[in-house]
Design a protein around this motif. Sequence first.
Motif, short mmCIF file in Angstrom:
data_model
loop_
_atom_site.label_atom_id
_atom_site.label_comp_id
_atom_site.label_asym_id
_atom_site.label_seq_id
_atom_site.Cartn_x
_atom_site.Cartn_y
_atom_site.Cartn_z
N GLY A 186 43.74 27.50 45.35
CA GLY A 186 44.54 28.05 44.27
C GLY A 186 44.90 27.04 43.18
O GLY A 186 45.32 27.42 42.09
N ARG A 233 29.22 35.64 44.16
CA ARG A 233 30.47 35.04 44.61
C ARG A 233 30.28 34.33 45.96
O ARG A 233 29.76 34.91 46.91
CB ARG A 233 31.53 36.12 44.80
CG ARG A 233 32.88 35.57 45.22
CD ARG A 233 33.82 36.71 45.55
NE ARG A 233 35.18 36.39 45.18
CZ ARG A 233 36.20 37.21 45.32
NH1 ARG A 233 36.01 38.42 45.78
NH2 ARG A 233 37.41 36.85 44.97
N GLU A 258 33.40 31.81 41.87
CA GLU A 258 34.54 32.72 42.01
C GLU A 258 34.16 34.15 41.71
O GLU A 258 34.82 35.08 42.14
CB GLU A 258 35.67 32.31 41.05
CG GLU A 258 36.29 30.96 41.36
CD GLU A 258 37.35 31.05 42.44
OE1 GLU A 258 37.71 32.17 42.84
OE2 GLU A 258 37.80 29.97 42.90
N CYS A 259 33.12 34.31 40.90
CA CYS A 259 32.83 35.65 40.38
C CYS A 259 31.33 35.89 40.35
O CYS A 259 30.57 35.04 39.87
CB CYS A 259 33.42 35.74 38.96
SG CYS A 259 33.21 37.33 38.17
N SER A 260 30.91 37.02 40.89
CA SER A 260 29.50 37.40 40.79
C SER A 260 29.22 37.77 39.34
O SER A 260 29.93 38.58 38.76
CB SER A 260 29.20 38.60 41.68
OG SER A 260 29.39 38.28 43.03
N SER A 270 25.75 40.96 35.54
CA SER A 270 26.05 42.12 34.71
C SER A 270 26.88 41.55 33.56
O SER A 270 28.04 41.18 33.74
CB SER A 270 26.84 43.15 35.51
OG SER A 270 27.22 44.20 34.65
N LEU A 299 31.20 40.56 32.11
CA LEU A 299 32.23 40.76 33.12
C LEU A 299 32.94 39.46 33.52
O LEU A 299 34.05 39.49 34.05
CB LEU A 299 31.64 41.42 34.37
CG LEU A 299 31.04 42.81 34.18
CD1 LEU A 299 30.74 43.45 35.53
CD2 LEU A 299 31.98 43.71 33.40
N PRO A 314 36.47 38.70 31.30
CA PRO A 314 37.66 39.48 31.70
C PRO A 314 38.16 39.15 33.10
O PRO A 314 39.37 39.12 33.33
CB PRO A 314 37.21 40.94 31.59
CG PRO A 314 35.75 40.92 31.43
CD PRO A 314 35.38 39.59 30.84
N TYR A 315 37.25 38.85 34.01
CA TYR A 315 37.68 38.47 35.36
C TYR A 315 38.44 37.14 35.29
O TYR A 315 39.53 37.00 35.87
CB TYR A 315 36.46 38.34 36.28
CG TYR A 315 36.80 38.05 37.72
CD1 TYR A 315 37.12 39.09 38.60
CD2 TYR A 315 36.80 36.74 38.22
CE1 TYR A 315 37.44 38.83 39.93
CE2 TYR A 315 37.11 36.47 39.55
CZ TYR A 315 37.43 37.52 40.40
OH TYR A 315 37.74 37.26 41.71
N VAL A 338 39.95 35.90 32.75
CA VAL A 338 41.21 36.13 32.04
C VAL A 338 42.26 36.68 33.02
O VAL A 338 43.43 36.30 32.98
CB VAL A 338 41.00 37.06 30.82
CG1 VAL A 338 42.32 37.58 30.29
CG2 VAL A 338 40.25 36.31 29.71
N GLY A 339 41.83 37.55 33.91
CA GLY A 339 42.73 38.07 34.95
C GLY A 339 43.24 36.93 35.82
O GLY A 339 44.43 36.86 36.14
N MET A 340 42.35 36.02 36.20
CA MET A 340 42.76 34.87 37.02
C MET A 340 43.74 33.99 36.25
O MET A 340 44.75 33.53 36.79
CB MET A 340 41.54 34.03 37.41
CG MET A 340 40.59 34.71 38.36
SD MET A 340 39.24 33.61 38.86
CE MET A 340 40.02 32.79 40.25
N LEU A 342 47.21 35.61 36.04
CA LEU A 342 47.98 35.47 37.27
C LEU A 342 48.54 34.04 37.38
O LEU A 342 49.72 33.85 37.69
CB LEU A 342 47.14 35.79 38.50
CG LEU A 342 47.88 35.65 39.84
CD1 LEU A 342 48.92 36.77 39.99
CD2 LEU A 342 46.93 35.66 41.03
N ARG A 346 46.68 25.88 37.17
CA ARG A 346 45.25 26.18 37.23
C ARG A 346 44.69 26.60 35.86
O ARG A 346 45.26 27.44 35.17
CB ARG A 346 45.08 27.33 38.22
CG ARG A 346 43.70 27.75 38.46
CD ARG A 346 43.69 28.81 39.54
NE ARG A 346 42.60 28.53 40.45
CZ ARG A 346 42.15 29.40 41.34
NH1 ARG A 346 42.72 30.57 41.47
NH2 ARG A 346 41.14 29.10 42.13
#
Lengths: 288, 323
Positions: free
Chosen positions: A78, A125, A132-134, A137, A140, A143-144, A146-148, A151, A159
Motif C-alpha cells: 500500500g 494483473r 496492478e491493473c490488467s 483494453s 482503462l 481511470p483505474y 485515478v481511483g487508486m 483512495l 502513495r
Amino acid sequence: MLLEQCESGIDLEVREKMDSNRLALHKEQARRVRQTIISAADVCSEKVHWASSLSCVEILISVMAEVSNFADQGLEQGDRDVLIVSKGHAALAYYGVMSELGLIEGDFICSYQKNGSDYPEELVRDERLGIECSTGSLGLGLPYGVGMGFLAKRRGRNRRVFCVVGDGECDEGSVWEAIMFAGQQRLSNVSLIVDFNGLQADGDTKGIIAWDNMEARIESFGWDVRSVDGHDFEELNLALRAVGHKPKAVIARTVKGKGISFMENDFSWHDRVLNKELLKQARMEIGL
Amino acid sequence: MFTVTKKNCMFLAHMGAQGSLGQAVYDMAKDGYDFFAVSADLGVASGFSRFIRDFPENYVNVGIAEQNLISIAAGISSEDLPVIATSWGAFASYRCADQIRTFLGLMGCNVKIVGMGSGLAISRFGGSHYGIGDLALLRGIPGLTIVAPGDGIEIYYSVCEAMKAKGPVYIRLTGGDRLPIINSDLDYDFEIGKGNVLTEGEDVLIVGCGILVYECLKAERLLRERDISCTVVNMHTIKPLDSEAILGRLNHKLIVTVEEHNVMGGLGGGVAELLAGVSNKPPHMLMGIGDFVPLAGDYEYLLDVCGLSAVKIAKKIEGALGK
C-alpha cells in the motif's frame, strides 16, 4: 516555504540536474532494455508490438528507477508507488525494465507469449510482477489509476500513481472522463505520461484524431501539463518531479520504434512479425 | 442491522427498492464496516442521502459517467476495500460493459454494482431506462455473482451479504418506490446462491426472481383454486444458480421460469442450461419479456403487455398443462 507555495497554487520547479552517473546508468539501462525487446524475436515468431514498446523505454525507466519508489521491494504494497502501463501492448518494454532492475528473472523472455505464460503480449494483473491493473483494453488504465490515487488521497497516504497512455489511446473517451475527475478532485498524486509517438495502428494520428493541442486540452481540465522529449532522461526527470496541487501530465514526445532504423516512424511496426532478415539488421543496430 | 420482523419488512417495503438499498448502506457504515460508495450522479436516487451526510469521506460522485463509475470504483477497491457502485440497471451494465468485463471479470475486483430500476421498473420512459437484457449481458462475465432480490428485506440482505462477500457482485434491483412483501417469516434466511422455497406443491415448479416473485405467488393462489398445486422458488441468486433447488424437484409436471427480463439469456436461460444435461425431466416453459421493446405505460400495464401479470402467468401455465 514549499508548503506555502503549494497551497498558494504555485508549482515548484525542480531544477536539480540529474547526477551524471545516474544519467549514464539509465542510458545504459535503456540500451539493454531495447536489446531485450528485440531478443524476443529469437523466441517468438508471432506478431509483437515492437514499435509501441520501443517508444516508451525511457519513460518506464524514469518512473520505475528514478522518480518513484516503485522498485523498493521493502515497502508494504500500500505504500509503494504505482505504475500502470495503460497501453498494455507495451508489455514487452515493461518486462524488459523489470528484468533490467532485477525485479524479475532475465530468462522471462523464454516464456514470452508461450502457453500458460506469466508474460503475455498485453499486461495481466500480477502482484508479483508489480502489475496492478490488467491493460490492453485501451482507455482503462488511467481511470483505474485515478481511483487508486483518489483512495490514497482520501486516506492520507503518500502513495503516488503514474500512468502511461499512448497518444492514440487518448481517442478513448474513458481517458477524458478520468482526466476530468482527477482535475475536479485535485489529485496531485496522479501523474499521467502520454507516450506521444504520433502513430497508431492505422497510421498517423494527425489523420485520425489529431492531438496537436493536447497540452491545452488536458490543462483546461485543471491539470499541470509539461511537454518533454520522451527519450531525454533529464527532461523526463524534471517534469516528473514537479510538485503542486494539481494532477500532472507529461506529454512525452517520442519516436515510435525508437532505436531500430526501419521501425522508426513506420506505423506498420505497431504490430508485426519481425522476420529473420530484418531481425539480423535489428540485432546489429542494437548492438547484439 | 435490521432483523426479519413484520414491522421491518413493512418499513422497507414502504421505503421502496432504492430506500432499502440506502438503509442497508447506512446501517453497514453505522456498524463500522469499512467500504466506499460511488455513484454516477445518483447518490440521492440511490437512497444515500443520510450516508453521504454522515460518512462523506466514504462517498464520491464521479458525475454522469458510468464507465468512469466502474473504473474509479475498481481503483478504489484495489486494496480489497469493498466498493458499492450505483446507477440505473440499463446504464450500470451496458454503458460500462467493458469496464465490468475487465475489472470485475478479468481482475476480480471487489466491486458491488447495483443496477437500480432494472426490468420494467422505470416504465413510463418508453425504453431508454428499461433493464431488459442486463442479466444476459452479465451472466457471461467470469466469476461475477448476480443477485436479483425479491422484496425490501431481501434487497437489504443482498446488499449486506454482497458487501461482506469478497469478489465482484451485480445486484439487480427491480421494483419502485413501493414494494410487495414476499418474505416476512421469522425463519426467513438469506444466503447468496441458495434459492428460497416459498410454497410446496406437486404439479408445477415456478422459479422466479426479483419483484416478479410476488406475481408468481399470486399466480400460485389462482392456480390452487383450480386444483393445480405449485412449488414457488424465489431464485434470488441468478449466478451461481442453486442447481439443487431445481434438480431436486424434477418430479413436477412442468417447470416454469418467470422473470422481468428478456426471455433469452436470463434466469430462464440459466435454468435451461442446467436442464440441458438432464435426461428425465419435465418440460420447461420460459416466461419473460419477448424479444421486443414494450411501449411506455405504468408498471401494471407493462406486465400485462409482456404477459407477466399473475393472471397471465396462471393462464399460460394452465394452457401448458392442457387444462
